[in-house]
Write a protein that holds these residues in place. Structure first.
Motif, PDB file in Angstrom:
ATOM      1  N   CYS A 116       0.933  -1.007  -0.231  1.00 25.72           N
ATOM      2  CA  CYS A 116      -0.029  -0.135  -0.132  1.00 25.72           C
ATOM      3  C   CYS A 116       0.874   1.326  -0.064  1.00 25.72           C
ATOM      4  O   CYS A 116       0.410   2.283  -0.965  1.00 25.72           O
ATOM      5  CB  CYS A 116      -0.916   0.026   1.160  1.00 25.72           C
ATOM      6  SG  CYS A 116      -2.349  -1.143   1.032  1.00 25.72           S
ATOM      7  N   ARG A 117       1.867   1.306   0.832  1.00 25.37           N
ATOM      8  CA  ARG A 117       2.851   2.547   0.806  1.00 25.37           C
ATOM      9  C   ARG A 117       3.577   2.612  -0.526  1.00 25.37           C
ATOM     10  O   ARG A 117       3.630   3.730  -0.691  1.00 25.37           O
ATOM     11  CB  ARG A 117       4.018   2.161   2.009  1.00 25.37           C
ATOM     12  CG  ARG A 117       4.797   3.184   2.128  1.00 25.37           C
ATOM     13  CD  ARG A 117       6.226   2.759   2.991  1.00 25.37           C
ATOM     14  NE  ARG A 117       6.814   1.849   2.142  1.00 25.37           N
ATOM     15  CZ  ARG A 117       7.558   0.732   2.713  1.00 25.37           C
ATOM     16  NH1 ARG A 117       7.589   0.650   3.909  1.00 25.37           N
ATOM     17  NH2 ARG A 117       8.102  -0.142   1.869  1.00 25.37           N
ATOM     18  N   ASP A 118       3.899   1.505  -0.853  1.00 21.96           N
ATOM     19  CA  ASP A 118       4.843   1.670  -2.322  1.00 21.96           C
ATOM     20  C   ASP A 118       3.688   1.909  -3.498  1.00 21.96           C
ATOM     21  O   ASP A 118       4.310   2.172  -4.717  1.00 21.96           O
ATOM     22  CB  ASP A 118       5.637   0.498  -2.368  1.00 21.96           C
ATOM     23  CG  ASP A 118       6.599   0.518  -1.379  1.00 21.96           C
ATOM     24  OD1 ASP A 118       6.840   1.584  -0.694  1.00 21.96           O
ATOM     25  OD2 ASP A 118       7.363  -0.712  -1.177  1.00 21.96           O
ATOM     26  N   GLU A 119       2.483   1.480  -3.661  1.00 17.79           N
ATOM     27  CA  GLU A 119       1.578   1.598  -4.762  1.00 17.79           C
ATOM     28  C   GLU A 119       1.632   3.268  -5.417  1.00 17.79           C
ATOM     29  O   GLU A 119       1.658   3.905  -4.584  1.00 17.79           O
ATOM     30  CB  GLU A 119       0.280   1.180  -4.369  1.00 17.79           C
ATOM     31  CG  GLU A 119      -0.600   1.354  -5.567  1.00 17.79           C
ATOM     32  CD  GLU A 119      -0.424   0.334  -6.359  1.00 17.79           C
ATOM     33  OE1 GLU A 119       0.045   0.665  -7.500  1.00 17.79           O
ATOM     34  OE2 GLU A 119      -0.378  -1.018  -6.335  1.00 17.79           O
ATOM     35  N   THR A 120       1.772   3.177  -6.600  1.00 16.41           N
ATOM     36  CA  THR A 120       1.700   4.404  -7.281  1.00 16.41           C
ATOM     37  C   THR A 120       0.895   4.515  -8.211  1.00 16.41           C
ATOM     38  O   THR A 120       0.344   5.544  -8.698  1.00 16.41           O
ATOM     39  CB  THR A 120       3.269   4.561  -8.116  1.00 16.41           C
ATOM     40  OG1 THR A 120       3.406   3.600  -9.106  1.00 16.41           O
ATOM     41  CG2 THR A 120       4.313   4.646  -6.994  1.00 16.41           C
ATOM     42  N   ARG A 121      -0.020   3.357  -8.462  1.00 12.39           N
ATOM     43  CA  ARG A 121      -1.058   3.467  -9.680  1.00 12.39           C
ATOM     44  C   ARG A 121      -2.314   4.246  -9.122  1.00 12.39           C
ATOM     45  O   ARG A 121      -2.718   4.081  -8.144  1.00 12.39           O
ATOM     46  CB  ARG A 121      -1.559   2.061 -10.004  1.00 12.39           C
ATOM     47  CG  ARG A 121      -0.628   1.344 -10.948  1.00 12.39           C
ATOM     48  CD  ARG A 121      -0.373  -0.261 -11.166  1.00 12.39           C
ATOM     49  NE  ARG A 121      -0.795  -0.834  -9.867  1.00 12.39           N
ATOM     50  CZ  ARG A 121      -1.086  -1.991  -9.495  1.00 12.39           C
ATOM     51  NH1 ARG A 121      -1.691  -2.491 -10.860  1.00 12.39           N
ATOM     52  NH2 ARG A 121      -1.206  -2.573  -8.557  1.00 12.39           N
ATOM     53  N   VAL A 122      -2.885   4.942 -10.088  1.00 10.31           N
ATOM     54  CA  VAL A 122      -4.165   5.600  -9.652  1.00 10.31           C
ATOM     55  C   VAL A 122      -5.275   5.496 -10.766  1.00 10.31           C
ATOM     56  O   VAL A 122      -4.908   5.411 -11.913  1.00 10.31           O
ATOM     57  CB  VAL A 122      -4.048   7.246  -9.674  1.00 10.31           C
ATOM     58  CG1 VAL A 122      -5.334   7.983  -9.474  1.00 10.31           C
ATOM     59  CG2 VAL A 122      -2.868   7.686  -8.517  1.00 10.31           C
ATOM     60  N   MET A 123      -6.357   4.818 -10.195  1.00  8.99           N
ATOM     61  CA  MET A 123      -7.344   4.363 -11.118  1.00  8.99           C
ATOM     62  C   MET A 123      -8.026   5.743 -11.569  1.00  8.99           C
ATOM     63  O   MET A 123      -8.495   6.266 -10.681  1.00  8.99           O
ATOM     64  CB  MET A 123      -8.414   3.461 -10.463  1.00  8.99           C
ATOM     65  CG  MET A 123      -7.479   1.958  -9.814  1.00  8.99           C
ATOM     66  SD  MET A 123      -8.528   1.080  -8.675  1.00  8.99           S
ATOM     67  CE  MET A 123     -10.199   1.069  -9.619  1.00  8.99           C
ATOM     68  N   THR A 124      -8.409   5.443 -13.041  1.00 12.65           N
ATOM     69  CA  THR A 124      -9.128   6.483 -13.591  1.00 12.65           C
ATOM     70  C   THR A 124     -10.038   5.954 -14.528  1.00 12.65           C
ATOM     71  O   THR A 124     -10.015   4.761 -14.974  1.00 12.65           O
ATOM     72  CB  THR A 124      -8.215   7.631 -14.140  1.00 12.65           C
ATOM     73  OG1 THR A 124      -7.625   6.940 -15.168  1.00 12.65           O
ATOM     74  CG2 THR A 124      -7.370   8.333 -13.326  1.00 12.65           C
ATOM     75  N   VAL A 125     -11.061   7.031 -14.827  1.00 14.81           N
ATOM     76  CA  VAL A 125     -12.020   6.346 -16.143  1.00 14.81           C
ATOM     77  C   VAL A 125     -11.354   5.627 -17.069  1.00 14.81           C
ATOM     78  O   VAL A 125     -11.398   4.742 -17.891  1.00 14.81           O
ATOM     79  CB  VAL A 125     -13.064   7.256 -16.595  1.00 14.81           C
ATOM     80  CG1 VAL A 125     -13.875   6.765 -17.728  1.00 14.81           C
ATOM     81  CG2 VAL A 125     -14.114   7.704 -15.278  1.00 14.81           C
ATOM     82  N   GLU A 126     -10.020   6.550 -17.704  1.00 13.78           N
ATOM     83  CA  GLU A 126      -9.148   6.123 -18.646  1.00 13.78           C
ATOM     84  C   GLU A 126      -8.199   5.087 -18.555  1.00 13.78           C
ATOM     85  O   GLU A 126      -7.778   4.397 -19.213  1.00 13.78           O
ATOM     86  CB  GLU A 126      -8.460   7.243 -19.202  1.00 13.78           C
ATOM     87  CG  GLU A 126      -9.210   8.579 -19.704  1.00 13.78           C
ATOM     88  CD  GLU A 126      -9.828   9.388 -18.584  1.00 13.78           C
ATOM     89  OE1 GLU A 126      -9.340   9.494 -17.411  1.00 13.78           O
ATOM     90  OE2 GLU A 126     -10.657   9.959 -19.028  1.00 13.78           O
ATOM     91  N   ASN A 127      -8.155   4.679 -17.128  1.00 20.34           N
ATOM     92  CA  ASN A 127      -7.182   3.854 -16.545  1.00 20.34           C
ATOM     93  C   ASN A 127      -7.720   2.862 -15.697  1.00 20.34           C
ATOM     94  O   ASN A 127      -7.113   3.003 -14.434  1.00 20.34           O
ATOM     95  CB  ASN A 127      -5.809   4.457 -16.150  1.00 20.34           C
ATOM     96  CG  ASN A 127      -4.759   3.351 -16.023  1.00 20.34           C
ATOM     97  OD1 ASN A 127      -4.759   2.374 -16.403  1.00 20.34           O
ATOM     98  ND2 ASN A 127      -3.914   3.687 -14.882  1.00 20.34           N
ATOM     99  N   PRO A 128      -8.748   2.139 -16.040  1.00 21.27           N
ATOM    100  CA  PRO A 128      -9.388   1.379 -14.800  1.00 21.27           C
ATOM    101  C   PRO A 128      -8.776   0.210 -14.611  1.00 21.27           C
ATOM    102  O   PRO A 128      -7.687  -0.651 -15.216  1.00 21.27           O
ATOM    103  CB  PRO A 128     -10.834   0.919 -15.436  1.00 21.27           C
ATOM    104  CG  PRO A 128     -10.424   0.987 -17.033  1.00 21.27           C
ATOM    105  CD  PRO A 128      -9.505   2.085 -17.269  1.00 21.27           C
TER     106      PRO A 128
END
Length: 147
Positions: A116-128
């Motif tokens: 969780c600390r190291d996660e960098t991905r962010v979910m978006t409509v374009e990147n689900p």
């Protein structure tokens, strides 16, 4: 999640099922959801519960826009307010949930905390991200075919 934040009443919370939170699979969906929520909300807590029908430790996340919300990891149990709230609501005889169970649910293991600390991905409509797809469960399907 930004729209959800706008719609929340003061003191309101958003709770979302967040996929498998096992040591092996938490990075597939649980940690990206946790990280995405942290981009929107000032307070986010991940927790887990064993869901027998999923044969796994399943993850959930709680988020609030209330920056002064009590810390769900330790605050409610440490000061006794959780047991008091349960008693006030006549929920102190539940067969599953109490302060000790709460502590277990909100005590993520080290591997999951670090991911969780190291996660960098962010979910978006374009990147689900999807919980059940060929990319997230490919090894599961491959293992079944080999048997």
């Amino acid at each position: 999640y930004a729209m959800c934040k706008e719609k929340l009443a003061p003191g309101g919370i958003l709770v979302t099922q967040s996929g498998c939170a096992s040591v092996r699979d938490c990075h597939l969906v649980f940690t990206p959801i946790h990280h995405t929520l942290k981009q929107v909300f000032p307070k986010v807590w991940g927790y887990t519960s064993c869901v027998p029908s999923f044969t796994s430790e399943w993850g959930f996340n709680i988020a609030t826009k209330d920056a002064d919300a009590p810390d769900l990891y330790v605050g409610l149990v440490a000061d006794g307010s959780l047991e008091k709230r349960l008693a006030e609501r006549k929920l102190d005889t539940l067969s599953y949930y109490d302060a000790i169970t709460h502590t277990r649910m909100f005590s993520l293991n080290r591997t999951v905390r670090e991911q969780c600390r190291d996660e960098t991905r962010v979910m978006t409509v374009e990147n689900p991200l999807f919980m059940c797809g060929a990319d997230t469960h490919a090894t599961v399907f491959e293992e079944q075919q080999q048997e």
